[in-house]
Design a protein around this motif. Structure first.
Motif, short mmCIF file in Angstrom:
data_model
loop_
_atom_site.label_atom_id
_atom_site.label_comp_id
_atom_site.label_asym_id
_atom_site.label_seq_id
_atom_site.Cartn_x
_atom_site.Cartn_y
_atom_site.Cartn_z
N UNK A 42 42.65 44.14 35.46
CA UNK A 42 41.30 43.11 35.54
C UNK A 42 41.68 42.00 36.47
N UNK A 43 42.85 41.99 37.28
CA UNK A 43 43.25 40.85 37.94
C UNK A 43 42.09 40.57 39.18
N UNK A 44 42.29 39.40 39.64
CA UNK A 44 41.09 38.91 40.68
C UNK A 44 41.99 39.36 41.89
N UNK A 45 41.06 39.57 42.98
CA UNK A 45 41.55 39.71 44.40
C UNK A 45 41.23 38.43 45.14
N UNK A 46 40.44 37.50 44.60
CA UNK A 46 40.20 36.26 45.36
C UNK A 46 40.07 35.20 44.46
N UNK A 47 40.09 34.05 45.08
CA UNK A 47 40.22 32.84 44.32
C UNK A 47 38.45 32.56 43.94
N UNK A 48 38.40 32.45 42.47
CA UNK A 48 36.83 32.44 42.41
C UNK A 48 36.86 31.03 41.34
N UNK A 49 35.39 30.69 41.26
CA UNK A 49 35.05 29.49 40.24
C UNK A 49 35.47 29.82 38.75
N UNK A 50 35.24 31.11 38.16
CA UNK A 50 35.85 31.51 36.97
C UNK A 50 37.04 32.42 37.14
N UNK A 51 37.92 32.00 37.25
CA UNK A 51 39.25 32.87 37.20
C UNK A 51 39.42 33.72 35.87
N UNK A 52 40.02 34.69 36.02
CA UNK A 52 40.40 35.63 35.20
C UNK A 52 40.77 35.18 33.66
N UNK A 53 41.90 34.16 34.18
CA UNK A 53 42.69 33.63 33.08
C UNK A 53 41.63 32.68 32.11
N UNK A 54 40.88 31.85 32.88
CA UNK A 54 39.62 31.02 32.30
C UNK A 54 38.99 31.71 31.53
N UNK A 55 38.57 32.81 31.68
CA UNK A 55 37.68 33.58 31.18
C UNK A 55 38.06 34.53 30.11
N UNK A 56 39.46 34.62 29.97
CA UNK A 56 39.97 35.22 28.71
C UNK A 56 40.22 34.07 27.78
N UNK A 57 40.36 32.88 27.92
CA UNK A 57 40.26 31.60 27.13
C UNK A 57 38.91 31.47 26.49
#
Length: 95
Positions: A42-57
């Protein structure tokens, strides 16, 4: 009964709110969260406002504070992470 000399804080924010959310980053360090994200593919391909790590937390915080609104939980999470890391002070909440 209130303790003698106790004064009610002016802000509804409590230190325990920040500490409990900050504890997420201590119990589940970013490296562990990143490994889980990579393992799930589920890694991200681009820099986003809601990155994957933030969404897990964020999902973990929503489970801890189920009585709060989504926005309030996100604000508390970012305030806690900013309190620990100093990185989210100017971050804007997505709508």
């Amino acid at each position: 009964m209130a303790r003698s000399g106790w004064v009610k804080p002016e802000s509804p924010e409590r230190l325990s709110d920040h500490v409990s959310l900050g504890v997420l980053t201590r119990v589940f360090p970013p490296a562990v969260v990143d490994r889980v994200i990579a393992g799930a593919g589920a890694g991200q391909l681009r820099n986003r406002l809601l990155p994957s790590r933030l969404m897990v937390y964020y999902v973990m915080a929503m489970a801890l504070f189920a009585a709060g609104s989504y926005e309030e939980v996100m604000r508390s999470l970012l305030a806690g992470l900013d309190w620990i890391t100093g990185r989210f002070g100017g971050w804007q909440m997505p709508t």
